[in-house]
Write a protein that holds these residues in place. Structure first.
Motif, PDB file in Angstrom:
ATOM      1  N   SER A  19     -29.352 -47.588 -16.665  1.00 44.48           N
ATOM      2  CA  SER A  19     -30.809 -47.614 -16.852  1.00 44.48           C
ATOM      3  C   SER A  19     -31.328 -46.335 -17.504  1.00 44.48           C
ATOM      4  O   SER A  19     -32.408 -46.319 -18.086  1.00 44.48           O
ATOM      5  CB  SER A  19     -31.483 -47.818 -15.506  1.00 44.48           C
ATOM      6  N   THR A  20     -30.550 -45.234 -17.421  1.00 48.00           N
ATOM      7  CA  THR A  20     -31.058 -43.976 -17.961  1.00 48.00           C
ATOM      8  C   THR A  20     -30.904 -43.940 -19.483  1.00 48.00           C
ATOM      9  O   THR A  20     -30.066 -44.624 -20.051  1.00 48.00           O
ATOM     10  CB  THR A  20     -30.303 -42.780 -17.358  1.00 48.00           C
ATOM     11  N   THR A  21     -31.727 -43.111 -20.090  1.00 49.87           N
ATOM     12  CA  THR A  21     -31.693 -43.006 -21.544  1.00 49.87           C
ATOM     13  C   THR A  21     -30.468 -42.213 -21.991  1.00 49.87           C
ATOM     14  O   THR A  21     -29.842 -41.530 -21.202  1.00 49.87           O
ATOM     15  CB  THR A  21     -32.959 -42.294 -22.057  1.00 49.87           C
ATOM     16  N   PHE A  22     -30.160 -42.318 -23.279  1.00 48.58           N
ATOM     17  CA  PHE A  22     -28.995 -41.639 -23.818  1.00 48.58           C
ATOM     18  C   PHE A  22     -29.146 -40.133 -23.673  1.00 48.58           C
ATOM     19  O   PHE A  22     -30.216 -39.573 -23.894  1.00 48.58           O
ATOM     20  CB  PHE A  22     -28.819 -42.008 -25.297  1.00 48.58           C
ATOM     21  N   SER A  23     -28.080 -39.481 -23.284  1.00 46.97           N
ATOM     22  CA  SER A  23     -28.093 -38.030 -23.198  1.00 46.97           C
ATOM     23  C   SER A  23     -26.808 -37.511 -23.835  1.00 46.97           C
ATOM     24  O   SER A  23     -25.712 -37.929 -23.463  1.00 46.97           O
ATOM     25  CB  SER A  23     -28.186 -37.616 -21.735  1.00 46.97           C
ATOM     26  N   SER A  24     -26.966 -36.604 -24.799  1.00 44.59           N
ATOM     27  CA  SER A  24     -25.774 -36.114 -25.498  1.00 44.59           C
ATOM     28  C   SER A  24     -25.046 -35.059 -24.673  1.00 44.59           C
ATOM     29  O   SER A  24     -23.919 -34.705 -24.982  1.00 44.59           O
ATOM     30  CB  SER A  24     -26.168 -35.533 -26.852  1.00 44.59           C
ATOM     31  N   ASN A  25     -25.707 -34.557 -23.630  1.00 45.25           N
ATOM     32  CA  ASN A  25     -25.073 -33.572 -22.753  1.00 45.25           C
ATOM     33  C   ASN A  25     -24.875 -34.185 -21.377  1.00 45.25           C
ATOM     34  O   ASN A  25     -25.553 -35.148 -21.016  1.00 45.25           O
ATOM     35  CB  ASN A  25     -25.961 -32.336 -22.596  1.00 45.25           C
ATOM     36  N   ALA A  26     -23.959 -33.573 -20.635  1.00 49.56           N
ATOM     37  CA  ALA A  26     -23.829 -33.970 -19.233  1.00 49.56           C
ATOM     38  C   ALA A  26     -25.058 -33.490 -18.479  1.00 49.56           C
ATOM     39  O   ALA A  26     -25.603 -32.432 -18.776  1.00 49.56           O
ATOM     40  CB  ALA A  26     -22.579 -33.359 -18.643  1.00 49.56           C
ATOM     41  N   ARG A  27     -25.503 -34.297 -17.529  1.00 47.65           N
ATOM     42  CA  ARG A  27     -26.617 -33.870 -16.690  1.00 47.65           C
ATOM     43  C   ARG A  27     -26.060 -33.317 -15.394  1.00 47.65           C
ATOM     44  O   ARG A  27     -25.420 -34.043 -14.639  1.00 47.65           O
ATOM     45  CB  ARG A  27     -27.539 -35.045 -16.389  1.00 47.65           C
ATOM     46  N   LEU A  28     -26.290 -32.043 -15.179  1.00 50.66           N
ATOM     47  CA  LEU A  28     -25.791 -31.424 -13.958  1.00 50.66           C
ATOM     48  C   LEU A  28     -26.933 -31.327 -12.957  1.00 50.66           C
ATOM     49  O   LEU A  28     -27.992 -30.785 -13.255  1.00 50.66           O
ATOM     50  CB  LEU A  28     -25.231 -30.036 -14.259  1.00 50.66           C
ATOM     51  N   THR A  29     -26.745 -31.913 -11.804  1.00 53.55           N
ATOM     52  CA  THR A  29     -27.746 -31.771 -10.747  1.00 53.55           C
ATOM     53  C   THR A  29     -27.090 -31.064  -9.572  1.00 53.55           C
ATOM     54  O   THR A  29     -25.918 -31.292  -9.277  1.00 53.55           O
ATOM     55  CB  THR A  29     -28.290 -33.112 -10.267  1.00 53.55           C
ATOM     56  N   ALA A  30     -27.827 -30.190  -8.948  1.00 52.96           N
ATOM     57  CA  ALA A  30     -27.303 -29.477  -7.783  1.00 52.96           C
ATOM     58  C   ALA A  30     -28.254 -29.694  -6.629  1.00 52.96           C
ATOM     59  O   ALA A  30     -29.471 -29.730  -6.812  1.00 52.96           O
ATOM     60  CB  ALA A  30     -27.178 -27.988  -8.083  1.00 52.96           C
ATOM     61  N   GLU A  31     -27.692 -29.872  -5.468  1.00 55.61           N
ATOM     62  CA  GLU A  31     -28.518 -30.089  -4.297  1.00 55.61           C
ATOM     63  C   GLU A  31     -28.017 -29.204  -3.175  1.00 55.61           C
ATOM     64  O   GLU A  31     -26.847 -29.257  -2.813  1.00 55.61           O
ATOM     65  CB  GLU A  31     -28.455 -31.559  -3.894  1.00 55.61           C
ATOM     66  N   LEU A  32     -28.911 -28.366  -2.682  1.00 51.21           N
ATOM     67  CA  LEU A  32     -28.543 -27.475  -1.584  1.00 51.21           C
ATOM     68  C   LEU A  32     -29.268 -27.942  -0.338  1.00 51.21           C
ATOM     69  O   LEU A  32     -30.459 -28.209  -0.370  1.00 51.21           O
ATOM     70  CB  LEU A  32     -28.937 -26.034  -1.927  1.00 51.21           C
ATOM     71  N   LYS A  33     -28.542 -28.075   0.745  1.00 52.09           N
ATOM     72  CA  LYS A  33     -29.131 -28.565   1.986  1.00 52.09           C
ATOM     73  C   LYS A  33     -28.691 -27.697   3.149  1.00 52.09           C
ATOM     74  O   LYS A  33     -27.512 -27.373   3.263  1.00 52.09           O
ATOM     75  CB  LYS A  33     -28.675 -30.004   2.218  1.00 52.09           C
ATOM     76  N   PHE A  34     -29.648 -27.317   3.970  1.00 51.80           N
ATOM     77  CA  PHE A  34     -29.308 -26.613   5.190  1.00 51.80           C
ATOM     78  C   PHE A  34     -29.040 -27.639   6.278  1.00 51.80           C
ATOM     79  O   PHE A  34     -29.800 -28.599   6.429  1.00 51.80           O
ATOM     80  CB  PHE A  34     -30.457 -25.715   5.638  1.00 51.80           C
TER      81      PHE A  34
END
Lengths: 279, 336
Positions: free
Chosen positions: B83-98
């Motif tokens: 469903s997401t649009t084209f992206s020529s780069n990798a999408r890096l997501t970071a999630e920090l949780k206590f």
């Protein structure tokens, strides 16, 4: 992830060719910005203060691109509670971005962090005798989200509102319940002239050898590094990194950005202080 | 005649238990201001993840010592949902949780609060600039960092900050960067360089001794840090502390956390707060804490190198490419 961040990272309206063109024109000496501003020139803006009669202090700013920010500062008397120590929660900051479901953590954190920098003397002015204190609510409303990152607009408006915030004068003794002078003309400023002023945050983007202030969204996406530098008086009280660019930057670049923002901030402060003197 | 119809309490009465307050936790061994703490770092401890790492700072001496413990797991590169649009780069997501039990006082909820969102955003900036995102089009890289224990608290309302800035959040972010970077290397994702996080702070020094006795006083009197500032103007002596811990008890007036790529000599993240005094030129002191944080992260980088190397040798040994004892010790990549 925060919606604002992903939209900035990927939602750039520029094609790779346009981006490279912009990057080249920004790395030239002297650089050419798309809107032909000088590197340290800000976009024209309209600013006014004391617009909301029911607040202790307020301000409004409008960018040329339609971004608008309204800040209202309200103060309430609160009893010192035994459980929560520390005057750290005596100032509460709320950012509301219209059209967005939850506020961006970055905006609120930057303002809060730089406002509560230790030693600025604000918290001492909020003390009301032994048992009470002022609780200050800073409500920031971003109407019509601007096309660029709202950090600069937001902190400049907050600065203006806090500069114009007045608290009623206390006439009771330290041990009594607080009683205030009902003459508004005797109210005391939250930030008196000659004391440490409220902080501002400047968005600075670095491209190659050049440093640009007040970047637009296109310039942000072409930058090597985007820093938000918080300045209080003549001191840098905080630096944060924003999304933008790939790969790191040398430490010399970071130091140069900090140095130059200090110089530009002085000019910004003197311009902001002249708001309201004209009319 | 005793009352046998009711359950009676003990006749001689009871004494309510008395608990020691958390402030009695003081670091027993005093470090010199420029000594870094020992780090335990081990990669590949979460098998389902592509890459993972566990970091503990400092290496604990007893079971009850409060330390900073984090685990990090990396998933990806995996395809983006259609469903997401084209992206020529990798999408890096970071999630920090206590973790809910990570802070000493108040329990943290499961829903991410502003602090966690802010740290997550900063973490993804620091890591995203080191990963060669151009090599992985149309894919997502997800980094999860979970903080299991954060020694002295995070500077929430109610924690003792002693009139200075608190470095709890900064050291959590810096160690999260180091830990996640080791996990990314473990996942075999192509990077420009490994990022290491470092923290440094400026404290006041009086008469050659970094003052710690004043901490107790300043907890009672909020003005103390102002007095200290005035004292500093007279003496003009400030000390740089590398890798400060919230339980060391310093009054830190300015602090910086950086994400630093040592091999390229480049910064991916700068976060500073606080300032010393209110007159004079401040750019020097910002430069000084940033340089200090870079020095600290260079030290941390050596530990990451060791942990990654150890993992690599282990893998080569499993494949039969090298023989003999590949790994020395138990992975406690310690440093002085």
């Amino acid at each position: 992830m925060a919606p604002l961040q992903t939209s900035q990272q990927t939602g750039t309206p520029l094609s790779p060719a346009e981006l490279s063109y912009l990057h080249t024109s920004l790395t030239l000496t002297p650089p050419i910005r798309p809107d032909s501003r000088t590197p340290t020139q800000f976009r024209p803006l309209v600013a006014e203060s004391d617009i909301l009669p029911s607040t202790n202090g307020s301000a409004r700013m409008i960018w040329g691109d339609g971004g608008e920010c309204v800040v209202g500062v309200k103060a309430e008397v609160e009893r010192n509670s035994a459980t929560s120590v520390g005057p750290r929660d005596w100032i509460e900051i709320n950012v509301e971005v219209s059209g967005q479901r939850d506020d961006d953590a970055f905006l609120g954190m930057t303002v809060a962090e730089s406002l509560l920098v230790p030693g600025s003397g604000v918290l001492e002015r909020l003390v009301l005798g032994e048992r009470f204190h002022w609780k200050v609510f800073v409500d920031i409303l971003l109407l019509a989200p601007p096309l660029s990152h709202p950090a600069t607009l937001l902190t400049l408006t907050t600065y203006l509102a806090l500069r114009n915030t007045f608290l009623p004068k206390l006439i009771s003794e330290v041990v009594e319940d607080p009683v205030f002078d009902d003459d508004w003309d005797n109210a005391l400023p939250l930030y008196p002239v000659g004391k440490i002023p409220p902080p501002i945050t400047l968005l600075v983007v670095n491209v190659g050898e050049n440093i640009f202030f007040d970047p637009t969204r296109e310039e942000l996406s072409a930058g090597d590094v985007v820093l938000a530098v918080s300045i209080c008086g003549k001191k840098v009280v905080g630096v944060r990194t924003l999304e933008g660019g790939s790969g790191g930057v040398g430490r010399a670049v970071v130091k140069r950005v900090i140095k130059e923002s200090c110089e530009v901030a002085e000019e910004v402060f003197s311009n902001l202080n002249s708001v309201g003197e004209g009319d | 005649m005793t009352d046998r119809r009711r359950i009676n309490g003990p006749l001689e009465g009871t004494i309510p238990p008395v608990f020691l307050t958390s402030s009695t936790h003081k670091s027993i061994i005093k470090r010199s201001p420029t000594t870094l703490r020992k780090i335990f770092l081990k990669t590949g401890l979460t098998p389902p993840a592509t890459g993972s790492a566990f970091l503990e700072l400092p290496t604990p001496s007893t079971h009850s010592t409060p330390t900073l413990k984090l685990t990090s797991s990396v998933y990806g590169p995996r395809p983006l949902p259609s469903s997401t649009t084209f992206s020529s780069n990798a999408r890096l997501t970071a999630e920090l949780k206590f973790s809910p039990f990570s802070t000493p006082g108040r329990r943290r909820g499961y829903i991410r609060d502003g602090v966690e969102r802010d740290l997550s955003a900063q973490l993804s900036i620091a890591l995203g600039k080191s990963v060669a995102v151009g090599k992985y089009p149309k894919s997502a890289i997800d980094v999860f960092v979970s903080v299991l224990d954060c020694e002295g608290g995070l500077g929430d309302a109610g924690d003792e900050a002693g009139g200075g800035v608190d470095v709890g959040l900064m050291s959590v972010l810096a160690t999260a960067i180091s830990c996640a970077s080791a996990a990314i290397a473990d996942a075999g994702i192509e990077c420009f360089d490994l990022v290491a996080g470092g923290v440094a702070g400026l404290v006041l020094e009086q008469g050659g001794v970094v003052e710690e006795d004043r901490v107790e006083k300043s907890l009672e009197v909020g003005q103390d840090s102002d007095d200290a500032r005035r004292g500093m103007r007279k003496n003009g002596k400030v000390t740089l502390v590398l890798d400060p811990s919230p339980i060391d008890g310093y009054i830190i007036l300015a602090a910086a956390a950086v994400g630093y790529m040592a091999a390229r000599d480049e910064l991916t993240l700068v976060w500073t707060k606080g300032s010393m005094g209110w007159d004079g030129d401040s750019t020097d002191e910002v430069e000084r804490i940033v340089d200090g944080a870079i020095t600290a992260s260079t030290g941390v980088r050596l530990v990451i190198n060791e942990a990654v190397k150890e993992r690599l040798l282990l893998g080569l040994k499993e494949m039969g490419l090298i023989r003999g004892k590949a790994v020395s010790g138990d992975g406690d990549a310690a440093m002085s």
